[in-house]
Design a protein around this motif. Sequence first.
Motif, PDB file in Angstrom:
ATOM      1  N   VAL A 116       0.826  -1.202   0.000  1.00  0.00           N
ATOM      2  CA  VAL A 116       0.000   0.000   0.000  1.00  0.00           C
ATOM      3  C   VAL A 116       0.865   1.258   0.000  1.00  0.00           C
ATOM      4  O   VAL A 116       0.625   2.207  -0.764  1.00  0.00           O
ATOM      5  CB  VAL A 116      -0.937  -0.015   1.228  1.00  0.00           C
ATOM      6  CG1 VAL A 116      -1.455   1.377   1.542  1.00  0.00           C
ATOM      7  CG2 VAL A 116      -2.092  -0.967   0.988  1.00  0.00           C
ATOM      8  N   LEU A 117       1.885   1.284   0.839  1.00  0.00           N
ATOM      9  CA  LEU A 117       2.752   2.460   0.908  1.00  0.00           C
ATOM     10  C   LEU A 117       3.542   2.627  -0.373  1.00  0.00           C
ATOM     11  O   LEU A 117       3.790   3.752  -0.828  1.00  0.00           O
ATOM     12  CB  LEU A 117       3.697   2.342   2.106  1.00  0.00           C
ATOM     13  CG  LEU A 117       3.050   2.501   3.481  1.00  0.00           C
ATOM     14  CD1 LEU A 117       4.104   2.420   4.572  1.00  0.00           C
ATOM     15  CD2 LEU A 117       2.305   3.817   3.591  1.00  0.00           C
ATOM     16  N   LEU A 118       3.949   1.512  -0.975  1.00  0.00           N
ATOM     17  CA  LEU A 118       4.687   1.596  -2.241  1.00  0.00           C
ATOM     18  C   LEU A 118       3.812   2.203  -3.334  1.00  0.00           C
ATOM     19  O   LEU A 118       4.261   3.076  -4.092  1.00  0.00           O
ATOM     20  CB  LEU A 118       5.164   0.209  -2.656  1.00  0.00           C
ATOM     21  CG  LEU A 118       5.961   0.136  -3.968  1.00  0.00           C
ATOM     22  CD1 LEU A 118       7.223   0.985  -3.871  1.00  0.00           C
ATOM     23  CD2 LEU A 118       6.309  -1.311  -4.306  1.00  0.00           C
ATOM     24  N   LEU A 119       2.562   1.774  -3.419  1.00  0.00           N
ATOM     25  CA  LEU A 119       1.650   2.326  -4.417  1.00  0.00           C
ATOM     26  C   LEU A 119       1.392   3.813  -4.168  1.00  0.00           C
ATOM     27  O   LEU A 119       1.352   4.608  -5.106  1.00  0.00           O
ATOM     28  CB  LEU A 119       0.329   1.553  -4.396  1.00  0.00           C
ATOM     29  CG  LEU A 119       0.366   0.128  -4.967  1.00  0.00           C
ATOM     30  CD1 LEU A 119      -0.984  -0.554  -4.759  1.00  0.00           C
ATOM     31  CD2 LEU A 119       0.728   0.138  -6.445  1.00  0.00           C
ATOM     32  N   SER A 120       1.219   4.186  -2.892  1.00  0.00           N
ATOM     33  CA  SER A 120       0.997   5.602  -2.557  1.00  0.00           C
ATOM     34  C   SER A 120       2.209   6.437  -2.922  1.00  0.00           C
ATOM     35  O   SER A 120       2.075   7.548  -3.472  1.00  0.00           O
ATOM     36  CB  SER A 120       0.691   5.742  -1.060  1.00  0.00           C
ATOM     37  OG  SER A 120      -0.450   4.994  -0.703  1.00  0.00           O
ATOM     38  N   PHE A 121       3.399   5.904  -2.649  1.00  0.00           N
ATOM     39  CA  PHE A 121       4.631   6.626  -2.960  1.00  0.00           C
ATOM     40  C   PHE A 121       4.777   6.805  -4.472  1.00  0.00           C
ATOM     41  O   PHE A 121       5.120   7.896  -4.950  1.00  0.00           O
ATOM     42  CB  PHE A 121       5.831   5.861  -2.395  1.00  0.00           C
ATOM     43  CG  PHE A 121       7.160   6.474  -2.729  1.00  0.00           C
ATOM     44  CD1 PHE A 121       7.598   7.622  -2.083  1.00  0.00           C
ATOM     45  CD2 PHE A 121       7.973   5.908  -3.705  1.00  0.00           C
ATOM     46  CE1 PHE A 121       8.828   8.188  -2.402  1.00  0.00           C
ATOM     47  CE2 PHE A 121       9.194   6.462  -4.027  1.00  0.00           C
ATOM     48  CZ  PHE A 121       9.623   7.611  -3.370  1.00  0.00           C
ATOM     49  N   VAL A 122       4.504   5.745  -5.216  1.00  0.00           N
ATOM     50  CA  VAL A 122       4.612   5.822  -6.679  1.00  0.00           C
ATOM     51  C   VAL A 122       3.623   6.850  -7.227  1.00  0.00           C
ATOM     52  O   VAL A 122       3.955   7.644  -8.116  1.00  0.00           O
ATOM     53  CB  VAL A 122       4.358   4.443  -7.309  1.00  0.00           C
ATOM     54  CG1 VAL A 122       4.226   4.557  -8.828  1.00  0.00           C
ATOM     55  CG2 VAL A 122       5.501   3.493  -6.957  1.00  0.00           C
ATOM     56  N   LEU A 123       2.398   6.869  -6.674  1.00  0.00           N
ATOM     57  CA  LEU A 123       1.391   7.827  -7.113  1.00  0.00           C
ATOM     58  C   LEU A 123       1.861   9.258  -6.909  1.00  0.00           C
ATOM     59  O   LEU A 123       1.771  10.095  -7.820  1.00  0.00           O
ATOM     60  CB  LEU A 123       0.083   7.589  -6.365  1.00  0.00           C
ATOM     61  CG  LEU A 123      -1.028   8.629  -6.596  1.00  0.00           C
ATOM     62  CD1 LEU A 123      -1.478   8.611  -8.037  1.00  0.00           C
ATOM     63  CD2 LEU A 123      -2.204   8.373  -5.657  1.00  0.00           C
ATOM     64  N   LEU A 124       2.382   9.549  -5.718  1.00  0.00           N
ATOM     65  CA  LEU A 124       2.835  10.908  -5.425  1.00  0.00           C
ATOM     66  C   LEU A 124       4.049  11.289  -6.261  1.00  0.00           C
ATOM     67  O   LEU A 124       4.185  12.440  -6.691  1.00  0.00           O
ATOM     68  CB  LEU A 124       3.156  11.033  -3.932  1.00  0.00           C
ATOM     69  CG  LEU A 124       1.962  10.907  -2.986  1.00  0.00           C
ATOM     70  CD1 LEU A 124       2.414  10.957  -1.539  1.00  0.00           C
ATOM     71  CD2 LEU A 124       0.941  12.004  -3.259  1.00  0.00           C
ATOM     72  N   VAL A 125       4.928  10.326  -6.521  1.00  0.00           N
ATOM     73  CA  VAL A 125       6.104  10.607  -7.355  1.00  0.00           C
ATOM     74  C   VAL A 125       5.685  10.905  -8.788  1.00  0.00           C
ATOM     75  O   VAL A 125       6.186  11.853  -9.415  1.00  0.00           O
ATOM     76  CB  VAL A 125       7.088   9.415  -7.316  1.00  0.00           C
ATOM     77  CG1 VAL A 125       8.162   9.578  -8.386  1.00  0.00           C
ATOM     78  CG2 VAL A 125       7.747   9.310  -5.947  1.00  0.00           C
ATOM     79  N   VAL A 126       4.753  10.120  -9.320  1.00  0.00           N
ATOM     80  CA  VAL A 126       4.290  10.341 -10.690  1.00  0.00           C
ATOM     81  C   VAL A 126       3.642  11.717 -10.824  1.00  0.00           C
ATOM     82  O   VAL A 126       3.899  12.458 -11.785  1.00  0.00           O
ATOM     83  CB  VAL A 126       3.296   9.237 -11.105  1.00  0.00           C
ATOM     84  CG1 VAL A 126       2.611   9.598 -12.424  1.00  0.00           C
ATOM     85  CG2 VAL A 126       4.011   7.903 -11.239  1.00  0.00           C
ATOM     86  N   VAL A 127       2.806  12.074  -9.850  1.00  0.00           N
ATOM     87  CA  VAL A 127       2.154  13.386  -9.885  1.00  0.00           C
ATOM     88  C   VAL A 127       3.183  14.499  -9.796  1.00  0.00           C
ATOM     89  O   VAL A 127       3.092  15.519 -10.499  1.00  0.00           O
ATOM     90  CB  VAL A 127       1.131  13.505  -8.739  1.00  0.00           C
ATOM     91  CG1 VAL A 127       0.600  14.926  -8.628  1.00  0.00           C
ATOM     92  CG2 VAL A 127      -0.017  12.531  -8.957  1.00  0.00           C
ATOM     93  N   SER A 128       4.201  14.327  -8.948  1.00  0.00           N
ATOM     94  CA  SER A 128       5.218  15.366  -8.771  1.00  0.00           C
ATOM     95  C   SER A 128       6.090  15.539 -10.006  1.00  0.00           C
ATOM     96  O   SER A 128       6.713  16.589 -10.187  1.00  0.00           O
ATOM     97  CB  SER A 128       6.105  15.032  -7.563  1.00  0.00           C
ATOM     98  OG  SER A 128       6.839  13.841  -7.785  1.00  0.00           O
ATOM     99  N   MET A 129       6.130  14.530 -10.887  1.00  0.00           N
ATOM    100  CA  MET A 129       6.960  14.607 -12.092  1.00  0.00           C
ATOM    101  C   MET A 129       6.235  15.262 -13.261  1.00  0.00           C
ATOM    102  O   MET A 129       6.858  15.628 -14.255  1.00  0.00           O
ATOM    103  CB  MET A 129       7.417  13.198 -12.496  1.00  0.00           C
ATOM    104  CG  MET A 129       8.378  12.546 -11.513  1.00  0.00           C
ATOM    105  SD  MET A 129       8.813  10.857 -11.982  1.00  0.00           S
ATOM    106  CE  MET A 129       9.630  11.125 -13.562  1.00  0.00           C
ATOM    107  N   ILE A 130       4.917  15.423 -13.153  1.00  0.00           N
ATOM    108  CA  ILE A 130       4.133  16.044 -14.228  1.00  0.00           C
ATOM    109  C   ILE A 130       4.191  17.557 -14.083  1.00  0.00           C
ATOM    110  O   ILE A 130       3.904  18.088 -13.008  1.00  0.00           O
ATOM    111  CB  ILE A 130       2.674  15.563 -14.179  1.00  0.00           C
ATOM    112  CG1 ILE A 130       2.616  14.035 -14.329  1.00  0.00           C
ATOM    113  CG2 ILE A 130       1.850  16.238 -15.272  1.00  0.00           C
ATOM    114  CD1 ILE A 130       1.227  13.473 -14.191  1.00  0.00           C
TER     115      ILE A 130
END
Length: 270
Positions: free
Chosen positions: A61-75
């Motif tokens: 769960v934390l890995l998915l949340s981290f990936v989501l926030l990283v992807v958003v921060s890269m846009i």
Amino acid sequence: MTEHNHYAPPRTEVRDIPVGDPLDSEHFNPEGRTCPAGSGWRWFGVAWRLFKAQPLAWWGVLLLSFVLLVVVSMIPLLNLLTSVIFPVAMAGLGSCAHSLMRDGRFEITQVFDGFKRRPGALLMAGLLYLLIMMLSMGVVFLFSAASVTAMFLGSVAERQMAMQQVFSAGGLMVLGYFAAMALAMSTIVFSPYLIHERNVPVPQALLMSFKASFKNVPASIVWILSYLLWAVVATIPLGLGWLVLLPVVVITGYVGYRDIFYGSDQGRGF
């Protein structure tokens, strides 16, 4: 007069016993209770028990949340709105903890529940949180900028006075910064759960979170001290302890929410 038959089979009186979600059937206190200071320490214990029930699922769960926030921060442009997505992620994590408390297990995909239930309200809460944080920081910035401007543009006497004010008020500015951050965080720490679980309107949820946070300052201080202690312990074994501490810290947010808004005065919320 009815005689009692001693040879008849035993009978049990049938009554209407409510069956349902034991968590959702608990009494909800919209004002939030004031927890004892020691609750800040106890929340870690409850969170640890929830984590060890499904450690692999929590890491996922934390890995998915981290990936989501990283992807958003890269846009481009969207990276400025990471704070807006934050309540959606919190609601998903709260959904996982809620199912674990209620059913004894949860599914990793529940981390996306924030996008399925009231996503617009959660995004609005994130936007308001961002605005509150910017306004709070703006007040601190204007206060400091006024003294700095006078130090460079004023007369000699004004410069000397402004310089004294800058140095003497330096500590106050630092305190003002942390106070502004605390103000903003107090509105978002519980509001995603209130919006997602209780269907509370966004402005009311922010206000309820704000009031509950400041009613529990002693418990929050103990939580911070407990976190610092466990952070040192987690860092000792080559930092590997953070694999446990990080999800536990995340879970404590929901544990605190349940204790404050559902727990009894005797602290029997868990």
